[in-house]
Design a protein around this motif. Structure first.
Motif, PDB file in Angstrom:
ATOM      1  N   PRO A  98       0.814  -1.227   0.000  1.00  0.00           N
ATOM      2  CA  PRO A  98       0.000   0.000   0.000  1.00  0.00           C
ATOM      3  C   PRO A  98       0.847   1.277   0.000  1.00  0.00           C
ATOM      4  O   PRO A  98       0.456   2.282  -0.606  1.00  0.00           O
ATOM      5  CB  PRO A  98      -0.818  -0.121   1.295  1.00  0.00           C
ATOM      6  N   ILE A  99       2.002   1.245   0.680  1.00  0.00           N
ATOM      7  CA  ILE A  99       2.873   2.423   0.692  1.00  0.00           C
ATOM      8  C   ILE A  99       3.464   2.653  -0.698  1.00  0.00           C
ATOM      9  O   ILE A  99       3.571   3.800  -1.166  1.00  0.00           O
ATOM     10  CB  ILE A  99       3.982   2.267   1.746  1.00  0.00           C
ATOM     11  N   ILE A 100       3.830   1.577  -1.366  1.00  0.00           N
ATOM     12  CA  ILE A 100       4.353   1.696  -2.735  1.00  0.00           C
ATOM     13  C   ILE A 100       3.292   2.285  -3.653  1.00  0.00           C
ATOM     14  O   ILE A 100       3.570   3.152  -4.479  1.00  0.00           O
ATOM     15  CB  ILE A 100       4.824   0.322  -3.256  1.00  0.00           C
ATOM     16  N   HIS A 101       2.042   1.838  -3.498  1.00  0.00           N
ATOM     17  CA  HIS A 101       0.949   2.380  -4.307  1.00  0.00           C
ATOM     18  C   HIS A 101       0.747   3.874  -4.021  1.00  0.00           C
ATOM     19  O   HIS A 101       0.484   4.660  -4.943  1.00  0.00           O
ATOM     20  CB  HIS A 101      -0.347   1.619  -4.024  1.00  0.00           C
ATOM     21  N   SER A 102       0.868   4.259  -2.749  1.00  0.00           N
ATOM     22  CA  SER A 102       0.712   5.670  -2.380  1.00  0.00           C
ATOM     23  C   SER A 102       1.821   6.525  -2.971  1.00  0.00           C
ATOM     24  O   SER A 102       1.567   7.611  -3.520  1.00  0.00           O
ATOM     25  CB  SER A 102       0.706   5.833  -0.856  1.00  0.00           C
ATOM     26  N   VAL A 103       3.059   6.045  -2.874  1.00  0.00           N
ATOM     27  CA  VAL A 103       4.196   6.794  -3.421  1.00  0.00           C
ATOM     28  C   VAL A 103       4.080   6.916  -4.936  1.00  0.00           C
ATOM     29  O   VAL A 103       4.300   7.985  -5.519  1.00  0.00           O
ATOM     30  CB  VAL A 103       5.526   6.113  -3.033  1.00  0.00           C
ATOM     31  N   ALA A 104       3.725   5.815  -5.597  1.00  0.00           N
ATOM     32  CA  ALA A 104       3.607   5.821  -7.056  1.00  0.00           C
ATOM     33  C   ALA A 104       2.507   6.771  -7.517  1.00  0.00           C
ATOM     34  O   ALA A 104       2.703   7.564  -8.455  1.00  0.00           O
ATOM     35  CB  ALA A 104       3.327   4.407  -7.564  1.00  0.00           C
ATOM     36  N   SER A 105       1.350   6.716  -6.863  1.00  0.00           N
ATOM     37  CA  SER A 105       0.233   7.576  -7.278  1.00  0.00           C
ATOM     38  C   SER A 105       0.524   9.039  -6.969  1.00  0.00           C
ATOM     39  O   SER A 105       0.146   9.931  -7.744  1.00  0.00           O
ATOM     40  CB  SER A 105      -1.067   7.136  -6.580  1.00  0.00           C
ATOM     41  N   SER A 106       1.199   9.327  -5.857  1.00  0.00           N
ATOM     42  CA  SER A 106       1.520  10.712  -5.502  1.00  0.00           C
ATOM     43  C   SER A 106       2.528  11.310  -6.485  1.00  0.00           C
ATOM     44  O   SER A 106       2.406  12.466  -6.899  1.00  0.00           O
ATOM     45  CB  SER A 106       2.086  10.774  -4.076  1.00  0.00           C
ATOM     46  N   THR A 107       3.538  10.519  -6.850  1.00  0.00           N
ATOM     47  CA  THR A 107       4.523  10.980  -7.834  1.00  0.00           C
ATOM     48  C   THR A 107       3.850  11.282  -9.169  1.00  0.00           C
ATOM     49  O   THR A 107       4.096  12.316  -9.808  1.00  0.00           O
ATOM     50  CB  THR A 107       5.621   9.918  -8.048  1.00  0.00           C
ATOM     51  N   ALA A 108       2.987  10.377  -9.597  1.00  0.00           N
ATOM     52  CA  ALA A 108       2.270  10.563 -10.862  1.00  0.00           C
ATOM     53  C   ALA A 108       1.362  11.778 -10.803  1.00  0.00           C
ATOM     54  O   ALA A 108       1.221  12.521 -11.787  1.00  0.00           O
ATOM     55  CB  ALA A 108       1.456   9.304 -11.172  1.00  0.00           C
ATOM     56  N   GLU A 109       0.742  11.998  -9.649  1.00  0.00           N
ATOM     57  CA  GLU A 109      -0.199  13.120  -9.515  1.00  0.00           C
ATOM     58  C   GLU A 109       0.500  14.463  -9.610  1.00  0.00           C
ATOM     59  O   GLU A 109      -0.045  15.423 -10.176  1.00  0.00           O
ATOM     60  CB  GLU A 109      -0.941  13.002  -8.173  1.00  0.00           C
TER      61      GLU A 109
END
Length: 343
Positions: free
Chosen positions: A106-117
């Protein structure tokens, strides 16, 4: 199934185009609810009722600019998200004596989505500012020499664009847009990925998992819609502040100006011409705007439009990620010669 960057870009573009057309009217109504001039323009105090004719007119105003920009913005988001998620997952070490990775998924998903955003927001901000100002233009037919009432109404978008004296004004609200979208995506994507994985595992355990694109689209839509609606409600106060700041980019912000705009269309035209010759008022920070909303309407003001936002986010996110997942899966299958698999 593996996907190329082109697959991801095309799937993101198809999803953005489809969903923008479907949910844009709800976004327009939400913007008008959250605007500082809502009570003076869209609310009839004498009848103690909403002026539905004004509130629901021109629901597609400004949609053209959004469609043009969200296609590259969505492509950039999904390409970055998939690349960062895949890269971090590959380098994530496994704890010794365990099968669990060091960094929870879940942390990886959060980091990936935040970077993309962050990347997507930079591309999207000018269109978002222009869109929200176009959504507030009244009597759009009078702004067009042809009285155009087509869905894209380019004259309305151009009318809103003329209100900006400097191109840099179109990036007003980037920080607030990012401040809204970062926690939104950081909350939505881990929940979305978890729900999607859980639903697939449940169907596999009961022998009903078919691996078809239709099934995958349905699972993705339900997971994304559920996660998106919860994240939308939680982040509504930041969305209200973002709307106020973006509307003020062309001078829409103060209550006095909103009152002048509500008096008549002719006065509004004179007001806009006056604003075009000004540098614009002093920029207000998010905390200042939030305090203004609290003073005007209390906590309810910060959550104005929250229910509507949750509804259109549930619909929009569900369809958006559902169309993206289906498009990505179909493109992958087509490239690999029709082999079924997970998108």
């Amino acid at each position: 199934m593996s996907n190329t960057h082109t697959d991801i870009l095309l799937a993101g573009a198809i999803a953005a185009f489809t969903i923008d057309l479907l949910v844009y009217p709800l976004d327009t109504v939400k913007t008008r609810f959250q605007s500082p001039g809502y009570k003076k323009i869209y609310y009839d105090a004498s009848k103690n009722a909403i002026n539905r004719r004004l509130l629901f007119s021109g629901l597609y105003q400004g949609v053209g600019s959004v469609i043009l920009i969200t296609i590259p913005s969505s492509g950039a988001f999904f390409t970055t998200y998939e690349a960062v998620k895949s890269g971090l997952t590959k380098v994530n070490p496994i704890l010794s004596g365990s099968t669990s990775p060091l960094v929870p998924q879940p942390i990886i998903h959060s980091v990936a989505s935040s970077t993309a955003e962050l990347i997507a927001c930079f591309i999207l901000t000018p269109a978002e500012v222009l869109k929200q100002n176009a959504q507030m233009v009244r009597n759009p037919a009078r702004n067009s020499p042809t009285g155009s009432s087509t869905i894209f109404q380019p004259a309305v978008t151009l009318h809103a664009l003329r209100r900006f004296k400097k191109p840099s004004q179109l990036w007003t609200g980037y920080t607030t847009l990012a401040a809204r979208n970062l926690p939104f995506t950081a909350m939505q994507f881990p929940v979305f990925e978890h729900l999607k994985s859980s639903m697939k595992e449940y169907r596999k355990a009961h022998g009903t998992f078919t691996r078809s694109l239709g099934e995958s689209a349905l699972i993705t839509s339900i997971s994304a819609g559920s996660a998106g609606s919860v994240a939308a409600i939680i982040t509504t106060p930041v969305d209200v502040v973002k709307t106020r700041i973006m509307l003020s980019a062309a001078g829409e912000g103060s209550e006095k100006k909103a009152k002048e705009a509500a008096e008549s269309f002719q006065n509004q035209e004179q007001w806009l011409k006056k604003l075009a010759n000004e540098k614009g008022g002093a920029k207000k920070g998010g905390l200042v705007v939030a305090r203004e909303v609290l003073n005007e309407s209390g906590i309810k003001g910060l959550f104005r439009g929250g229910t509507l936002r949750a509804a259109w986010t549930a619909l929009g996110s569900g369809l958006y990620l559902g169309v993206y997942g289906t498009g990505r899966g179909w493109l992958g299958e087509r490239r690999e010669g029709g082999i079924e698999g997970e998108p």
